[in-house]
Design a protein around this motif. Structure first.
Motif, PDB file in Angstrom:
ATOM      1  N   ASP A 159      37.846  40.125  31.625  1.00  0.00           N
ATOM      2  CA  ASP A 159      39.063  39.433  31.079  1.00  0.00           C
ATOM      3  C   ASP A 159      38.676  38.135  30.495  1.00  0.00           C
ATOM      4  OD1 ASP A 159      40.760  41.395  31.609  1.00  0.00           O
ATOM      5  OD2 ASP A 159      41.507  40.600  33.409  1.00  0.00           O
ATOM      6  N   TYR A 160      37.865  37.204  31.244  1.00  0.00           N
ATOM      7  CA  TYR A 160      37.331  35.892  30.523  1.00  0.00           C
ATOM      8  C   TYR A 160      36.925  36.034  29.137  1.00  0.00           C
ATOM      9  CZ  TYR A 160      35.446  31.193  30.176  1.00  0.00           C
ATOM     10  OH  TYR A 160      35.060  30.065  29.774  1.00  0.00           O
ATOM     11  N   GLY A 161      35.888  37.359  29.002  1.00  0.00           N
ATOM     12  CA  GLY A 161      35.203  37.496  27.811  1.00  0.00           C
ATOM     13  C   GLY A 161      36.368  37.543  26.716  1.00  0.00           C
ATOM     14  N   HIS A 162      37.524  38.221  27.036  1.00  0.00           N
ATOM     15  CA  HIS A 162      38.527  38.389  25.970  1.00  0.00           C
ATOM     16  C   HIS A 162      39.459  37.456  25.868  1.00  0.00           C
ATOM     17  CE1 HIS A 162      37.297  42.585  25.302  1.00  0.00           C
ATOM     18  NE2 HIS A 162      37.496  43.034  26.502  1.00  0.00           N
ATOM     19  N   PHE A 163      39.979  36.946  27.069  1.00  0.00           N
ATOM     20  CA  PHE A 163      40.936  35.863  26.865  1.00  0.00           C
ATOM     21  C   PHE A 163      40.593  34.442  27.599  1.00  0.00           C
ATOM     22  CE2 PHE A 163      42.583  40.287  28.235  1.00  0.00           C
ATOM     23  CZ  PHE A 163      43.280  40.179  26.873  1.00  0.00           C
ATOM     24  N   SER A 203      34.495  41.876  38.546  1.00  0.00           N
ATOM     25  CA  SER A 203      34.086  42.336  37.196  1.00  0.00           C
ATOM     26  C   SER A 203      35.148  42.326  36.319  1.00  0.00           C
ATOM     27  CB  SER A 203      33.579  43.900  37.310  1.00  0.00           C
ATOM     28  OG  SER A 203      34.283  44.507  37.868  1.00  0.00           O
ATOM     29  N   ARG A 204      36.464  42.569  36.695  1.00  0.00           N
ATOM     30  CA  ARG A 204      37.685  42.597  36.025  1.00  0.00           C
ATOM     31  C   ARG A 204      37.966  41.028  35.439  1.00  0.00           C
ATOM     32  NH1 ARG A 204      42.574  45.675  35.196  1.00  0.00           N
ATOM     33  NH2 ARG A 204      43.694  44.624  33.630  1.00  0.00           N
ATOM     34  N   TYR A 247      30.341  42.263  40.739  1.00  0.00           N
ATOM     35  CA  TYR A 247      31.223  41.172  41.502  1.00  0.00           C
ATOM     36  C   TYR A 247      30.350  39.919  41.772  1.00  0.00           C
ATOM     37  CZ  TYR A 247      34.053  38.925  45.339  1.00  0.00           C
ATOM     38  OH  TYR A 247      35.031  38.329  45.877  1.00  0.00           O
ATOM     39  N   PHE A 248      30.645  38.817  41.372  1.00  0.00           N
ATOM     40  CA  PHE A 248      30.002  37.585  41.310  1.00  0.00           C
ATOM     41  C   PHE A 248      30.496  36.432  42.518  1.00  0.00           C
ATOM     42  CE2 PHE A 248      28.809  33.321  40.241  1.00  0.00           C
ATOM     43  CZ  PHE A 248      27.638  33.225  39.751  1.00  0.00           C
ATOM     44  N   ARG A 289      29.392  40.515  50.628  1.00  0.00           N
ATOM     45  CA  ARG A 289      28.383  41.750  50.307  1.00  0.00           C
ATOM     46  C   ARG A 289      29.049  42.816  50.297  1.00  0.00           C
ATOM     47  NH1 ARG A 289      25.636  38.367  54.840  1.00  0.00           N
ATOM     48  NH2 ARG A 289      24.044  37.204  53.901  1.00  0.00           N
ATOM     49  N   LYS A 290      30.017  43.182  50.837  1.00  0.00           N
ATOM     50  CA  LYS A 290      30.708  44.176  51.091  1.00  0.00           C
ATOM     51  C   LYS A 290      31.383  44.555  49.546  1.00  0.00           C
ATOM     52  CE  LYS A 290      34.713  46.729  53.111  1.00  0.00           C
ATOM     53  NZ  LYS A 290      35.792  46.558  51.921  1.00  0.00           N
ATOM     54  N   MET A 291      31.995  43.394  49.051  1.00  0.00           N
ATOM     55  CA  MET A 291      32.615  43.772  47.556  1.00  0.00           C
ATOM     56  C   MET A 291      31.450  43.794  46.432  1.00  0.00           C
ATOM     57  SD  MET A 291      35.770  43.043  48.198  1.00  0.00           S
ATOM     58  CE  MET A 291      36.327  43.210  46.191  1.00  0.00           C
ATOM     59  N   GLN A 292      30.517  43.407  46.588  1.00  0.00           N
ATOM     60  CA  GLN A 292      29.241  43.402  45.798  1.00  0.00           C
ATOM     61  C   GLN A 292      28.881  44.950  45.957  1.00  0.00           C
ATOM     62  OE1 GLN A 292      25.590  40.900  45.805  1.00  0.00           O
ATOM     63  NE2 GLN A 292      26.654  39.866  43.989  1.00  0.00           N
ATOM     64  N   LEU A 293      28.666  45.620  47.101  1.00  0.00           N
ATOM     65  CA  LEU A 293      28.545  46.827  46.962  1.00  0.00           C
ATOM     66  C   LEU A 293      29.382  47.753  46.360  1.00  0.00           C
ATOM     67  CD1 LEU A 293      27.155  47.131  50.986  1.00  0.00           C
ATOM     68  CD2 LEU A 293      25.689  47.473  48.863  1.00  0.00           C
ATOM     69  N   GLU A 294      30.805  47.381  46.379  1.00  0.00           N
ATOM     70  CA  GLU A 294      31.676  48.423  45.795  1.00  0.00           C
ATOM     71  C   GLU A 294      31.767  48.018  44.305  1.00  0.00           C
ATOM     72  OE1 GLU A 294      35.248  47.309  47.893  1.00  0.00           O
ATOM     73  OE2 GLU A 294      34.765  48.229  49.756  1.00  0.00           O
ATOM     74  N   ASP A 295      31.461  46.777  44.087  1.00  0.00           N
ATOM     75  CA  ASP A 295      31.638  46.474  42.579  1.00  0.00           C
ATOM     76  C   ASP A 295      30.259  45.596  42.353  1.00  0.00           C
ATOM     77  OD1 ASP A 295      32.134  45.140  40.089  1.00  0.00           O
ATOM     78  OD2 ASP A 295      33.650  44.000  40.851  1.00  0.00           O
TER      79      ASP A 295
END
Length: 264
Positions: free
Chosen positions: A140-144, A135-136, A115-116, A106-112
């Motif tokens: 990245d998966y979308g590109h590589f 999110s990064r 975030y999944f 939950r903390k990570m999703q508030l910052e990002d």
């Protein structure tokens, strides 16, 4: 057999039905009866220490059997030990680690906001499998994400659960992480759940090629969830390297860069 309590406190047999009886278990097998099977306090202390140091269930049972002169003298079956270990792991999560995991996500999703994460629970609302990607990783998966390496042979954590990252390579030939999972086990059910959640996180994009360790359950799950992907196991990588050696192609830059499997 039917007994009746007498006035003097003694029991008297009043009926006996021979057909309801069965042969007694032979002496060497008595400890295998469910009522007699148990893990002693000393064995439990040993197994708890083994868990802390990352010793596998099979290795621990082997060590315990050596101490008592063979598996037949253990006093319990393999399934009893596995149930004991799984109970301890689930108890540890129940005591507060599960809440800590939820709080962290939950903390990570508030910052990002992108975030999944996804958590699979069992019928008792205890954590089974966990997947997360920031999110990064998703970008990245979308590109590589055409080629993905998925491996569950990494060292397990303090709960004995397999850690399973999804790895790729970017345009600078640097390793990148597309996501990671903490699995309860290596069954087809766990893998199918994970791969379906991975697809959901990555907007349904399937990898064109996926490299994995050797696992029948994993291969079946990939066939069901990633039908458009080419699946190669480690044995294929070994065969590829053998081919490079046999035909003296190890110095060929195009072949070495094609899958980058020679040097790690």
């Amino acid at each position: 057999m039917t007994c009746q309590l007498q006035k003097d406190g003694m029991l008297e047999v009043v009926s006996f039905h021979k057909q309801h009886n069965h042969e007694f278990a032979p002496s060497p097998m008595k400890q295998m009866l469910r009522s007699n099977r148990k893990i002693t306090p000393a064995q439990q202390a040993f197994t708890d220490d083994a868990e802390k140091f990352g010793v596998s269930i099979k290795q621990t049972i082997d060590l315990l059997s050596m101490q008592v002169g063979g598996y037949e003298n253990l006093g319990f079956l393999n399934v009893d030990y596995k149930n004991h270990v799984n109970s301890k792991r689930r108890e540890a999560l129940k005591r507060g680690d599960g809440r800590a995991v939820m709080d962290h996500f939950r903390k990570m999703q508030l910052e990002d906001p992108s975030y999944f994460y996804s958590i699979q629970l069992d019928d008792d609302n205890q954590i089974l499998n966990i997947f997360w990607a920031d999110s990064r990783s998703i970008v990245d998966y979308g590109h590589f994400g055409d080629v993905v390496c998925f491996d569950t042979t990494y060292r397990t954590n303090s709960y004995g659960r397999p850690f399973a990252p999804f790895i790729g390579v970017n345009h600078h030939k640097q390793s990148i992480v597309f996501g990671a999972a903490l699995l309860y086990d290596k069954t087809i059910m766990s893998f199918k759940w994970l791969f379906e959640i991975f697809l959901s996180a990555m907007s349904g994009k399937q990898p064109k090629t996926i490299f994995t360790d050797q696992s029948a359950a994993m291969a079946n799950a990939i066939e069901d969830v990633f039908p458009e992907s080419n699946h190669y196991e480690n044995e294929w990588i070994v065969a590829w390297n053998d081919m490079l050696e046999i035909y003296d192609l190890t110095d060929n830059p195009w072949l070495r860069e094609m899958f980058d499997v020679k040097e790690k």
